[in-house]
Design a protein around this motif. Sequence first.
Motif, PDB file in Angstrom:
ATOM      1  N   LYS A 117       0.829  -1.205   0.000  1.00 35.85           N
ATOM      2  CA  LYS A 117       0.000   0.000   0.000  1.00 35.85           C
ATOM      3  C   LYS A 117       0.866   1.259   0.000  1.00 35.85           C
ATOM      4  O   LYS A 117       0.549   2.247  -0.666  1.00 35.85           O
ATOM      5  N   ILE A 118       1.958   1.212   0.744  1.00 37.67           N
ATOM      6  CA  ILE A 118       2.862   2.366   0.792  1.00 37.67           C
ATOM      7  C   ILE A 118       3.403   2.659  -0.603  1.00 37.67           C
ATOM      8  O   ILE A 118       3.408   3.801  -1.067  1.00 37.67           O
ATOM      9  N   TYR A 119       3.820   1.602  -1.308  1.00 41.23           N
ATOM     10  CA  TYR A 119       4.366   1.804  -2.648  1.00 41.23           C
ATOM     11  C   TYR A 119       3.276   2.263  -3.618  1.00 41.23           C
ATOM     12  O   TYR A 119       3.508   3.125  -4.462  1.00 41.23           O
ATOM     13  N   VAL A 120       2.100   1.687  -3.502  1.00 39.47           N
ATOM     14  CA  VAL A 120       1.009   2.068  -4.401  1.00 39.47           C
ATOM     15  C   VAL A 120       0.659   3.544  -4.203  1.00 39.47           C
ATOM     16  O   VAL A 120       0.484   4.283  -5.179  1.00 39.47           O
ATOM     17  N   GLU A 121       0.592   3.968  -2.954  1.00 39.81           N
ATOM     18  CA  GLU A 121       0.253   5.369  -2.701  1.00 39.81           C
ATOM     19  C   GLU A 121       1.354   6.293  -3.184  1.00 39.81           C
ATOM     20  O   GLU A 121       1.087   7.370  -3.718  1.00 39.81           O
ATOM     21  N   TYR A 122       2.585   5.853  -3.019  1.00 38.39           N
ATOM     22  CA  TYR A 122       3.720   6.650  -3.500  1.00 38.39           C
ATOM     23  C   TYR A 122       3.605   6.825  -5.014  1.00 38.39           C
ATOM     24  O   TYR A 122       3.728   7.933  -5.538  1.00 38.39           O
ATOM     25  N   ALA A 123       3.376   5.720  -5.718  1.00 38.06           N
ATOM     26  CA  ALA A 123       3.297   5.772  -7.179  1.00 38.06           C
ATOM     27  C   ALA A 123       2.103   6.612  -7.633  1.00 38.06           C
ATOM     28  O   ALA A 123       2.191   7.410  -8.568  1.00 38.06           O
ATOM     29  N   ARG A 124       0.981   6.440  -6.942  1.00 34.87           N
ATOM     30  CA  ARG A 124      -0.228   7.171  -7.325  1.00 34.87           C
ATOM     31  C   ARG A 124      -0.024   8.674  -7.151  1.00 34.87           C
ATOM     32  O   ARG A 124      -0.403   9.469  -8.001  1.00 34.87           O
ATOM     33  N   ASP A 125       0.607   9.049  -6.048  1.00 35.06           N
ATOM     34  CA  ASP A 125       0.852  10.470  -5.794  1.00 35.06           C
ATOM     35  C   ASP A 125       1.696  11.103  -6.893  1.00 35.06           C
ATOM     36  O   ASP A 125       1.608  12.299  -7.148  1.00 35.06           O
ATOM     37  N   ARG A 126       2.545  10.286  -7.514  1.00 35.87           N
ATOM     38  CA  ARG A 126       3.463  10.820  -8.522  1.00 35.87           C
ATOM     39  C   ARG A 126       3.070  10.414  -9.944  1.00 35.87           C
ATOM     40  O   ARG A 126       3.859  10.548 -10.868  1.00 35.87           O
ATOM     41  N   ALA A 127       1.860   9.894 -10.086  1.00 33.74           N
ATOM     42  CA  ALA A 127       1.370   9.489 -11.405  1.00 33.74           C
ATOM     43  C   ALA A 127       2.312   8.506 -12.080  1.00 33.74           C
ATOM     44  O   ALA A 127       2.540   8.564 -13.285  1.00 33.74           O
ATOM     45  N   ILE A 128       2.878   7.606 -11.279  1.00 33.68           N
ATOM     46  CA  ILE A 128       3.733   6.558 -11.834  1.00 33.68           C
ATOM     47  C   ILE A 128       2.844   5.382 -12.212  1.00 33.68           C
ATOM     48  O   ILE A 128       2.096   4.871 -11.382  1.00 33.68           O
ATOM     49  N   ALA A 129       2.907   4.967 -13.495  1.00 35.47           N
ATOM     50  CA  ALA A 129       1.979   3.946 -13.984  1.00 35.47           C
ATOM     51  C   ALA A 129       2.414   2.538 -13.602  1.00 35.47           C
ATOM     52  O   ALA A 129       1.581   1.662 -13.385  1.00 35.47           O
ATOM     53  N   GLU A 130       3.716   2.316 -13.512  1.00 35.06           N
ATOM     54  CA  GLU A 130       4.188   0.969 -13.202  1.00 35.06           C
ATOM     55  C   GLU A 130       5.239   1.020 -12.104  1.00 35.06           C
ATOM     56  O   GLU A 130       6.191   1.799 -12.169  1.00 35.06           O
ATOM     57  N   ILE A 131       5.043   0.187 -11.091  1.00 35.16           N
ATOM     58  CA  ILE A 131       6.009   0.107 -10.000  1.00 35.16           C
ATOM     59  C   ILE A 131       7.097  -0.881 -10.392  1.00 35.16           C
ATOM     60  O   ILE A 131       6.817  -2.038 -10.718  1.00 35.16           O
ATOM     61  N   THR A 132       8.312  -0.398 -10.402  1.00 39.58           N
ATOM     62  CA  THR A 132       9.483  -1.221 -10.721  1.00 39.58           C
ATOM     63  C   THR A 132      10.417  -1.184  -9.515  1.00 39.58           C
ATOM     64  O   THR A 132      10.227  -0.374  -8.598  1.00 39.58           O
TER      65      THR A 132
END
Length: 148
Positions: A117-132
Amino acid sequence: MKFLCVDCDRQMTFEERKLPGDGTLAAAFRCPRCGRVVAMLTNPMETQLVASLGVKIGGTTVAAQPLETVRSMVATGKPDAFDDAGEQGEGRGPSWSPEAQERLGRVPGFVRGMVKKIYVEYARDRAIAEITPAVMDAARSELGLEGM
Ligand SMILES: [Zn+2]
């Protein structure tokens, strides 16, 4: 300070701790009546909070730090901090690369949902489409979560 199971009004007992690394602590607490488990993942500063519960970490005692810091963190804690519900009802979340999924799979099971969830929220906040793995590295250093 104790954890209470709200449904049962019972004090939860400390069950498990793991040190993913670099001072990050994961601790689990279980309700002796209904079996509900909550897990807590802390950064090195927040680890002081766990130390205030009388939990010994890795056989050593955490150096004393001002409790004011801990109090302010507790006061601002979100009620859903331990929610393992994932992305449901929050619109489309970022996708995970196979490498990132593999890395997530190495996180201790009882905190994996929280870490995800922490990573998903981080990515969402920055409009990152794919977590790598690179995104995970950036998130860890920016959020002070080394070792997760
Ligand atoms: Zn309970």
